[in-house]
Enzyme design. Sequence first.
Site, short mmCIF file in Angstrom:
data_model
loop_
_atom_site.label_atom_id
_atom_site.label_comp_id
_atom_site.label_asym_id
_atom_site.label_seq_id
_atom_site.Cartn_x
_atom_site.Cartn_y
_atom_site.Cartn_z
N HIS A 219 -6.97 -14.31 13.08
CA HIS A 219 -7.58 -13.62 11.95
C HIS A 219 -7.63 -12.13 12.26
O HIS A 219 -7.36 -11.70 13.39
CB HIS A 219 -9.00 -14.16 11.66
CG HIS A 219 -9.95 -14.00 12.81
ND1 HIS A 219 -10.30 -15.04 13.65
CD2 HIS A 219 -10.60 -12.91 13.28
CE1 HIS A 219 -11.13 -14.60 14.56
NE2 HIS A 219 -11.32 -13.31 14.37
C1 T46 Z 1 -13.03 -12.43 17.06
C2 T46 Z 1 -12.62 -13.24 18.23
C3 T46 Z 1 -12.30 -12.37 19.41
C4 T46 Z 1 -21.14 -17.16 14.16
O1 T46 Z 1 -21.93 -17.90 13.57
N1 T46 Z 1 -21.55 -15.92 14.60
C5 T46 Z 1 -20.71 -15.09 15.25
O2 T46 Z 1 -21.13 -13.95 15.62
C6 T46 Z 1 -19.36 -15.49 15.48
C7 T46 Z 1 -18.39 -14.57 16.20
C8 T46 Z 1 -18.96 -16.74 15.06
N2 T46 Z 1 -19.85 -17.55 14.41
C9 T46 Z 1 -19.42 -18.90 14.03
C10 T46 Z 1 -18.28 -18.96 13.04
C11 T46 Z 1 -17.55 -20.22 13.45
O3 T46 Z 1 -18.14 -21.35 12.83
O4 T46 Z 1 -18.94 -19.54 15.22
C12 T46 Z 1 -17.80 -20.32 14.96
C13 T46 Z 1 -16.63 -19.89 15.82
O5 T46 Z 1 -16.06 -18.67 15.30
P1 T46 Z 1 -14.47 -18.43 15.19
O6 T46 Z 1 -13.80 -19.69 14.88
O7 T46 Z 1 -14.26 -17.27 14.29
O8 T46 Z 1 -14.15 -18.03 16.72
P2 T46 Z 1 -12.82 -17.38 17.31
O9 T46 Z 1 -12.92 -17.56 18.77
O10 T46 Z 1 -11.60 -17.84 16.62
O11 T46 Z 1 -12.98 -15.79 16.99
C14 T46 Z 1 -14.05 -15.07 17.57
C15 T46 Z 1 -14.74 -14.19 16.50
O12 T46 Z 1 -15.12 -14.99 15.38
C16 T46 Z 1 -13.85 -13.09 16.02
O13 T46 Z 1 -14.63 -12.13 15.32
O14 T46 Z 1 -12.56 -11.32 16.87
O15 T46 Z 1 -13.56 -14.24 18.61
#
Ligand code: T46
Length: 147
Positions: free
Chosen positions: A50
């Site tokens: 993303h």
């Molecule tokens: C990024 C990369 C480096 C939250 O509730 N609060 C938060 O602050 C974050 C970051 C995520 N979430 C929730 C949203 C999803 O349900 O935690 C779950 C995992 O997030 P995501 O699938 O977006 O995780 P990654 O590892 O794909 O990406 C993350 C960050 O979301 C993103 O901003 O730049 O790490």
Amino acid sequence: MSLVKLVDLPSFGDDRGGFVAIESSQSIPFEIKRLYYIFNTSGNKSRGFHAHINLKQIAVCVKGSCRFILDDGFHREEVILNSPTQGLMIESLTWREMHDFSEDCVLLVLANSHYDENDYIRNYDEFLGSVKNKTIEGHVINLLKCY
Ligand code: T46
């Protein structure tokens, strides 16, 4: 200009062990509003895929290693993060993917704003569209400045 910008973090390690101190708006170029960390990772589970519209972040691999891909819509670069004393600056409107996590990886991320799902662009074509719009916007502003 390289997409991979590594920030040296203030490091005060000595014979007792490693030590890094990070201060908001000082050792990193923004005010920290949020931090999160990723752990219990596995090498065959990639993350990210993303971009963010506005969010800026710094990622620090405080333990283990992982591979980041950064893409600004024109270039794609990759970097392996494996140092607790260096942070990877991730600018807004940059597509990111994280691969090859070591099993012991702990990835700390410092962010300049609170969590907002509306700031995410999770579709690559949509991301390219946003980059194109921003580029056109930049050209128009530059043209207007000439008159
Ligand atoms: C990024 C990369 C480096 C939250 O509730 N609060 C938060 O602050 C974050 C970051 C995520 N979430 C929730 C949203 C999803 O349900 O935690 C779950 C995992 O997030 P995501 O699938 O977006 O995780 P990654 O590892 O794909 O990406 C993350 C960050 O979301 C993103 O901003 O730049 O790490």
